[in-house]
Design a protein around this motif. Structure first.
Motif, PDB file in Angstrom:
ATOM      1  N   THR A 290      13.815   1.759   9.525  1.00  0.00           N
ATOM      2  CA  THR A 290      12.994   2.833   8.880  1.00  0.00           C
ATOM      3  C   THR A 290      11.992   2.418   8.066  1.00  0.00           C
ATOM      4  OG1 THR A 290      14.742   2.558   6.914  1.00  0.00           O
ATOM      5  CG2 THR A 290      15.407   3.978   8.727  1.00  0.00           C
ATOM      6  N   PHE A 291      10.945   3.434   7.555  1.00  0.00           N
ATOM      7  CA  PHE A 291       9.945   3.310   6.781  1.00  0.00           C
ATOM      8  C   PHE A 291      10.199   4.396   5.605  1.00  0.00           C
ATOM      9  CE2 PHE A 291       7.878   6.181   9.961  1.00  0.00           C
ATOM     10  CZ  PHE A 291       7.283   7.019   9.185  1.00  0.00           C
ATOM     11  N   GLU A 292       9.393   4.212   4.670  1.00  0.00           N
ATOM     12  CA  GLU A 292       9.214   5.201   3.759  1.00  0.00           C
ATOM     13  C   GLU A 292       7.563   5.110   3.195  1.00  0.00           C
ATOM     14  OE1 GLU A 292      11.703   6.542   0.350  1.00  0.00           O
ATOM     15  OE2 GLU A 292      13.150   5.672   1.438  1.00  0.00           O
TER      16      GLU A 292
ATOM     17  N   GLY B  49       0.783  -1.176  -0.094  1.00  0.00           N
ATOM     18  CA  GLY B  49       0.002   0.138  -0.129  1.00  0.00           C
ATOM     19  C   GLY B  49       0.958   1.380   0.015  1.00  0.00           C
ATOM     20  N   GLY B  50       2.132   1.401  -0.579  1.00  0.00           N
ATOM     21  CA  GLY B  50       2.870   2.514  -0.644  1.00  0.00           C
ATOM     22  C   GLY B  50       3.787   2.511   0.775  1.00  0.00           C
ATOM     23  N   LEU B  51       3.647   1.638   1.733  1.00  0.00           N
ATOM     24  CA  LEU B  51       4.316   1.667   2.954  1.00  0.00           C
ATOM     25  C   LEU B  51       5.614   0.599   2.739  1.00  0.00           C
ATOM     26  CD1 LEU B  51       5.111   2.538   5.845  1.00  0.00           C
ATOM     27  CD2 LEU B  51       3.560   0.587   6.406  1.00  0.00           C
ATOM     28  N   SER B  52       6.825   1.127   2.674  1.00  0.00           N
ATOM     29  CA  SER B  52       8.069   0.155   2.789  1.00  0.00           C
ATOM     30  C   SER B  52       8.740   0.070   4.096  1.00  0.00           C
ATOM     31  CB  SER B  52       9.002   0.761   1.773  1.00  0.00           C
ATOM     32  OG  SER B  52      10.012  -0.024   1.571  1.00  0.00           O
ATOM     33  N   VAL B  53       8.992  -0.857   4.904  1.00  0.00           N
ATOM     34  CA  VAL B  53       9.624  -0.936   6.161  1.00  0.00           C
ATOM     35  C   VAL B  53      10.925  -2.100   6.056  1.00  0.00           C
ATOM     36  CG1 VAL B  53       9.063  -1.872   8.352  1.00  0.00           C
ATOM     37  CG2 VAL B  53       7.226  -0.877   7.087  1.00  0.00           C
ATOM     38  N   SER B  54      11.962  -1.558   6.790  1.00  0.00           N
ATOM     39  CA  SER B  54      13.036  -2.058   6.944  1.00  0.00           C
ATOM     40  C   SER B  54      13.538  -2.285   8.204  1.00  0.00           C
ATOM     41  CB  SER B  54      14.225  -1.432   5.919  1.00  0.00           C
ATOM     42  OG  SER B  54      14.108  -1.585   4.738  1.00  0.00           O
ATOM     43  N   LEU B  55      13.582  -3.518   8.739  1.00  0.00           N
ATOM     44  CA  LEU B  55      13.984  -3.620  10.162  1.00  0.00           C
ATOM     45  C   LEU B  55      15.128  -4.730  10.415  1.00  0.00           C
ATOM     46  CD1 LEU B  55      10.351  -4.405  11.131  1.00  0.00           C
ATOM     47  CD2 LEU B  55      11.687  -2.553  12.356  1.00  0.00           C
ATOM     48  N   THR B  56      15.839  -4.254  11.417  1.00  0.00           N
ATOM     49  CA  THR B  56      16.841  -5.336  12.041  1.00  0.00           C
ATOM     50  C   THR B  56      16.223  -5.825  13.173  1.00  0.00           C
ATOM     51  OG1 THR B  56      18.696  -4.124  10.794  1.00  0.00           O
ATOM     52  CG2 THR B  56      19.163  -5.606  12.590  1.00  0.00           C
TER      53      THR B  56
ATOM     54  N   PRO C  97       4.526  10.705   8.531  1.00  0.00           N
ATOM     55  CA  PRO C  97       5.317  11.401   7.742  1.00  0.00           C
ATOM     56  C   PRO C  97       5.806  10.554   6.671  1.00  0.00           C
ATOM     57  CG  PRO C  97       6.300  11.014   9.615  1.00  0.00           C
ATOM     58  CD  PRO C  97       5.062  10.469   9.685  1.00  0.00           C
ATOM     59  N   SER C  98       6.229  11.024   5.630  1.00  0.00           N
ATOM     60  CA  SER C  98       6.907  10.529   4.310  1.00  0.00           C
ATOM     61  C   SER C  98       8.087   9.740   4.710  1.00  0.00           C
ATOM     62  CB  SER C  98       7.240  11.329   3.116  1.00  0.00           C
ATOM     63  OG  SER C  98       8.486  12.377   3.690  1.00  0.00           O
ATOM     64  N   LYS C  99       8.734   9.604   5.656  1.00  0.00           N
ATOM     65  CA  LYS C  99       9.824   8.645   6.354  1.00  0.00           C
ATOM     66  C   LYS C  99      10.171   8.999   7.590  1.00  0.00           C
ATOM     67  CE  LYS C  99      13.038  10.850   3.290  1.00  0.00           C
ATOM     68  NZ  LYS C  99      14.193  10.600   2.520  1.00  0.00           N
ATOM     69  N   GLY C 100      10.663   7.949   8.100  1.00  0.00           N
ATOM     70  CA  GLY C 100      11.033   7.901   9.687  1.00  0.00           C
ATOM     71  C   GLY C 100      11.594   6.813  10.298  1.00  0.00           C
TER      72      GLY C 100
END
Length: 139
Positions: free
Chosen positions: A62-64, A42-49, A79-82
């Motif tokens: 982070t997310f975008e 849905g337009g949300l991209s998540v990267s996690l460790t 917000p658009s990223k964080g």
């Protein structure tokens, strides 16, 4: 639209072949979630460790959010990223916890580990049902 996306994820999962006892994924409940993970929907991209100690799982990353994204489940004002944080418990192959996005949105996140490198999950919303997010281990 959200219902259609949820049904699509369920159909994809149902169509996946089951784990064979001859593969290294045959007992994923003993494998740690520690490592790098990524997911998008849905337009949300998540990267996690992620780190795992016993059944406790924590992580950060982070997310975008893409322009014109449709996250739903209460994430419309992100917000658009964080930054994003995850915390919860893994029991057998079931994860229950929360993600915290930019210290503003903290939806419950529920997931099932179908294979060692895949968490089929969704954010919970009181009034809108679940919003899918599949996390995949990065190698």
């Amino acid at each position: 639209m959200r219902i259609l996306m949820g049904i699509s994820v369920l159909l994809i999962v149902a169509g996946c072949p089951s784990a064979s006892t001859t593969t290294s994924d045959h007992d994923v409940s003993t494998q740690s979630l520690a490592g790098a993970w990524h997911g998008s929907n849905g337009g949300l991209s998540v990267s996690l460790t992620l780190q795992q100690v016993g059944d406790a799982v924590t992580g950060s990353g982070t997310f975008e959010l893409a322009q014109n994204a449709s996250v739903g489940c209460g994430g419309e004002t992100l917000p658009s990223k964080g930054t994003v944080k995850l915390s919860g418990k893994l029991q057998a192959n079931e994860f229950q916890g929360r993600m915290t996005f930019a210290d503003t949105w903290t939806p419950p996140f529920l997931a099932t580990r179908s294979r060692a490198d895949s968490l089929i999950g969704h954010f919970m919303s009181v009034d809108r049902g679940g919003c899918p997010l599949v996390l995949v281990r990065q190698h």
